[in-house]
Design an enzyme around this catalytic site. Structure first.
Site, PDB file in Angstrom:
ATOM      1  N   ASP A   1      34.250  89.508  65.134  1.00 16.86           N
ATOM      2  CA  ASP A   1      34.408  88.066  65.287  1.00 16.86           C
ATOM      3  C   ASP A   1      33.190  87.370  64.673  1.00 16.86           C
ATOM      4  O   ASP A   1      32.069  87.520  65.146  1.00 16.86           O
ATOM      5  CB  ASP A   1      34.520  87.714  66.773  1.00 16.86           C
TER       6      ASP A   1
ATOM      7  N   SER B   1      39.087  81.047  65.989  1.00 17.71           N
ATOM      8  CA  SER B   1      39.507  82.437  66.231  1.00 17.71           C
ATOM      9  C   SER B   1      40.943  82.562  66.704  1.00 17.71           C
ATOM     10  O   SER B   1      41.529  83.646  66.594  1.00 17.71           O
ATOM     11  CB  SER B   1      38.570  83.090  67.246  1.00 17.71           C
TER      12      SER B   1
ATOM     13  N   SER C   1      40.741  85.975  70.294  1.00 16.56           N
ATOM     14  CA  SER C   1      41.102  87.081  69.393  1.00 16.56           C
ATOM     15  C   SER C   1      42.004  88.106  70.057  1.00 16.56           C
ATOM     16  O   SER C   1      43.091  88.393  69.543  1.00 16.56           O
ATOM     17  CB  SER C   1      39.834  87.739  68.837  1.00 16.56           C
TER      18      SER C   1
ATOM     19  N   GLU D   1      33.029  92.368  83.430  1.00 15.55           N
ATOM     20  CA  GLU D   1      32.290  91.153  83.751  1.00 15.55           C
ATOM     21  C   GLU D   1      33.284  90.068  84.187  1.00 15.55           C
ATOM     22  O   GLU D   1      34.460  90.119  83.810  1.00 15.55           O
ATOM     23  CB  GLU D   1      31.487  90.631  82.550  1.00 15.55           C
TER      24      GLU D   1
ATOM     25  N   ASP E   1      27.283  98.841  82.620  1.00 19.00           N
ATOM     26  CA  ASP E   1      28.247  98.297  81.661  1.00 19.00           C
ATOM     27  C   ASP E   1      28.415  99.229  80.469  1.00 19.00           C
ATOM     28  O   ASP E   1      27.422  99.633  79.851  1.00 19.00           O
ATOM     29  CB  ASP E   1      27.787  96.919  81.151  1.00 19.00           C
TER      30      ASP E   1
ATOM     31  N   GLU F   1      37.396  94.462  69.146  1.00 22.59           N
ATOM     32  CA  GLU F   1      36.673  93.251  68.739  1.00 22.59           C
ATOM     33  C   GLU F   1      35.267  93.241  69.315  1.00 22.59           C
ATOM     34  O   GLU F   1      35.040  93.663  70.451  1.00 22.59           O
ATOM     35  CB  GLU F   1      37.404  92.004  69.244  1.00 22.59           C
TER      36      GLU F   1
ATOM     37  N   ASP G   1      30.243  86.621  66.891  1.00 21.35           N
ATOM     38  CA  ASP G   1      30.422  85.177  66.862  1.00 21.35           C
ATOM     39  C   ASP G   1      29.560  84.445  67.891  1.00 21.35           C
ATOM     40  O   ASP G   1      28.973  83.394  67.607  1.00 21.35           O
ATOM     41  CB  ASP G   1      31.910  84.906  67.113  1.00 21.35           C
TER      42      ASP G   1
ATOM     43  N   HIS H   1      36.544  85.074  60.624  1.00 20.42           N
ATOM     44  CA  HIS H   1      35.919  83.975  59.882  1.00 20.42           C
ATOM     45  C   HIS H   1      34.442  84.303  59.725  1.00 20.42           C
ATOM     46  O   HIS H   1      33.947  85.296  60.262  1.00 20.42           O
ATOM     47  CB  HIS H   1      36.082  82.642  60.636  1.00 20.42           C
TER      48      HIS H   1
END
EC number: 3.1.3.1
Length: 545
Positions: free
Chosen positions: A55, A130, A193, A307, A322, A348, A352, A394
């Site tokens: 992203d 997105s 996304s 999360e 995590d 993903e 971004d 993008h």
């Protein structure tokens, strides 16, 4: 920080003076030329598809991440190679486009796979978001910004324009074809996304019913979290987004004392419980310990929400609680690949988010981690039956320059001061929160402050959030039918090429698809089937002596 990338650049191991000799460059070019001459299209159909989506991963981000990766490994960085850059086939995807005189939409219907067929349309923005891009590369049509899984006939924020304008994603069609499917993301799983893979929503912001206007609820629209559970039978769901799945005021399992992390649903539904009850052999986990405890062959469905909202940046991640994107990708592949009919996996990374906040180090580390996930996926699959595609939705107004010398830290300073007699970093943003004026001028950049993970590089225009940019993004591919990715294409072509490569609708009856399905089923045999055959053989021997 997460798994170590197995790819090492030969140049990093070369003697310091090797590059001064013409033979160094001539030999390297010859090797690449020989590889290019030996490259042949793999025309068989793909059994599996993995789509990695960085992203916000524009070309400048990839170039800077390549250098950062090399510098993390102790080299000067410029000669480093990303795992994704080893893929033999490449295209550029147009994230925006227009045709004079009107708006035309080409739905994902049966047509010849000719790139010229995919040019005559427009979207409502020159620089995309997105949600619109996700609809393009996953559903095969360009659409309006901020809408998900809908054609361009749908209007942002208008619930009633949803009905009749739904377009199905390649993930949805892969599941209907009998493949296992999965989503891995470092954002919330309801984010734009991943949501384009399963949702049909007139607004990307309708995460839960609490985020929807009353009119939309009254008109019958469903929130994205609800659609995650009820639209498509997704086998593996890994990412963030717990709070949108549980009733209002439900304490979060990881942050029970923080009311800001509680569940948000107003309808009282526990979507996690609904999902578990509807799936035989399903498991839900919310931390790394739970994920690690899942046996790959013991579950048919796995949901991991780590999360309440988005997952943490890699540089901020608690490695004991995590999982990394590499670990989530590996778990997903190990579960999905058990299906003899194959799988589709969408992965993903939230590069971004780092760019939007003006924090280049966070963005570049996310890019490095996505590349490590690409490398690990390559170790767990084979290019003989798995088409792997890496792209971006993008780019961003992110750049680096300043005539920096070889080996300069990618986060370092340009060698000469600017016209205002003050130092500046090589990395700069065109706009964003990094804009700053003190005492009538731009503050000088300095080290080591500029190397900090939360340092905000300077920006030319003051904005609370840095913006996307509209230039083309790269598409890299390897495996069966990877040669379909070539030239400069419209972004929605990606979905069509993937569907064609693995015989999904609307290309399920194309030449070679029937043979591909037979081969897929005949070359795989489950462990249970093998044990049954072995038991029959033993019984036969006992009976017949």
């Amino acid at each position: 920080q997460g798994a170590q990338c197995p790819y090492a650049s030969p140049a990093l191991l070369s003697p310091p003076d090797a590059e001064k000799s013409p033979s160094y460059w001539n030999k390297g070019a010859r090797r690449k030329l020989e590889m290019a001459l030996a490259l042949q299209p793999e025309a068989q159909r793909a059994k599996n598809i993995i789509l990695f989506m960085g992203d916000g991963m524009g070309l400048s981000t990839m170039s800077a991440a390549r250098i950062y990766k090399g510098q993390l490994a102790g080299g000067s960085g410029e000669e480093s190679v990303l795992a994704m850059e080893t893929f033999p086939h490449m295209a550029l995807a147009k994230v925006s486009g227009a045709v004079p005189g009107g708006t035309f939409l080409l739905p994902l219907t049966k047509t010849q796979l000719d790139p010229s067929c995919f040019q005559t349309y427009t979207i409502d923005r020159q620089v995309p978001d997105s949600a619109g891009t996700g609809t393009a590369y996953l559903c095969g049509v360009k659409a309006n910004a901020k809408t998900l899984g809908l054609s361009g006939a749908a209007v942002y924020g208008k619930c009633r324009t949803t009905f009749g304008n739904e377009v199905d994603s390649i993930l949805h069609r892969a599941r209907l074809a009998g493949k296992s499917v999965g989503i891995v993301t470092t954002t919330r799983v309801q984010h734009a996304s991943p949501a384009a893979a399963y949702a049909h929503s007139a607004s990307r912001s309708w995460y839960a019913d609490a985020n929807m206007p009353k009119e939309a609820l009254r008109d019958g629209c469903k929130d994205i979290a609800y659609q995650l559970v009820h639209n498509t039978d997704i086998n593996v769901i890994l990412g963030g987004g717990r709070m949108y799945m549980t009733p209002k005021r439900t304490p979060d399992p990881e942050y029970p004392e923080d009311p800001d992390q509680n569940g948000t649903r107003k309808d009282g539904r526990d979507l996690i419980a609904e999902w578990l009850s509807a799936k035989q052999g399903a498991r839900y986990v919310w931390d790394k310990k739970g994920l690690d405890a899942v046996e790959d062959d013991s579950v048919s469905h796995l949901m991991g929400l780590f999360e309440p909202k988005d997952m943490r940046y890699e540089l901020n991640r608690n490695t004991s609680t995590d999982p990394s994107i590499v670990e989530m990708t590996e778990k997903a592949i190990r579960i999905l690949r058990r299906n003899p009919s194959g799988f589709f996996l969408f992965v993903e990374d939230k590069i971004d988010h780092g760019h939007h906040s003006g924090r280049a180090k966070q963005a570049l580390m996310e890019t490095v981690m996505l590349d490590r996930a690409v490398a690990r996926a390559g170790e767990l699959t084979s290019p003989s039956d798995t088409l792997t595609v890496v792209t971006a939705d993008h780019s961003h107004v992110f750049t680096f320059g300043g005539s920096t010398p070889r080996g300069n830290s990618i986060f370092g300073l340009a060698p000469k001061k600017a016209k205002d007699k003050r130092a500046y970093t090589s990395i700069l943003y065109g706009n964003g929160p990094g804009y700053s004026i003190h005492n009538g001028g731009r503050p000088a950049a300095s080290l080591p402050a500029a190397e900090d993970k939360d340092y905000r590089q300077q920006a030319a225009v003051p904005l609370d959030t840095e913006t996307h940019s509209g230039e083309d993004v790269v598409v890299l591919a390897q495996g069966p039918m990877a040669h379909l990715f070539h030239g400069v294409q419209e972004q929605h072509y990606i979905a069509h090429a993937m569907a064609y490569a693995t015989c999904l609708e609307p290309y399920a009856t194309e030449p070679g698809c029937r043979a591909a399905r037979r081969a897929s089923h005949s070359t795989q045999c489950s462990p249970q089937t093998l044990l049954t055959l072995l038991a029959l053989c033993v019984v036969a021997l006992m009976v017949w002596g």
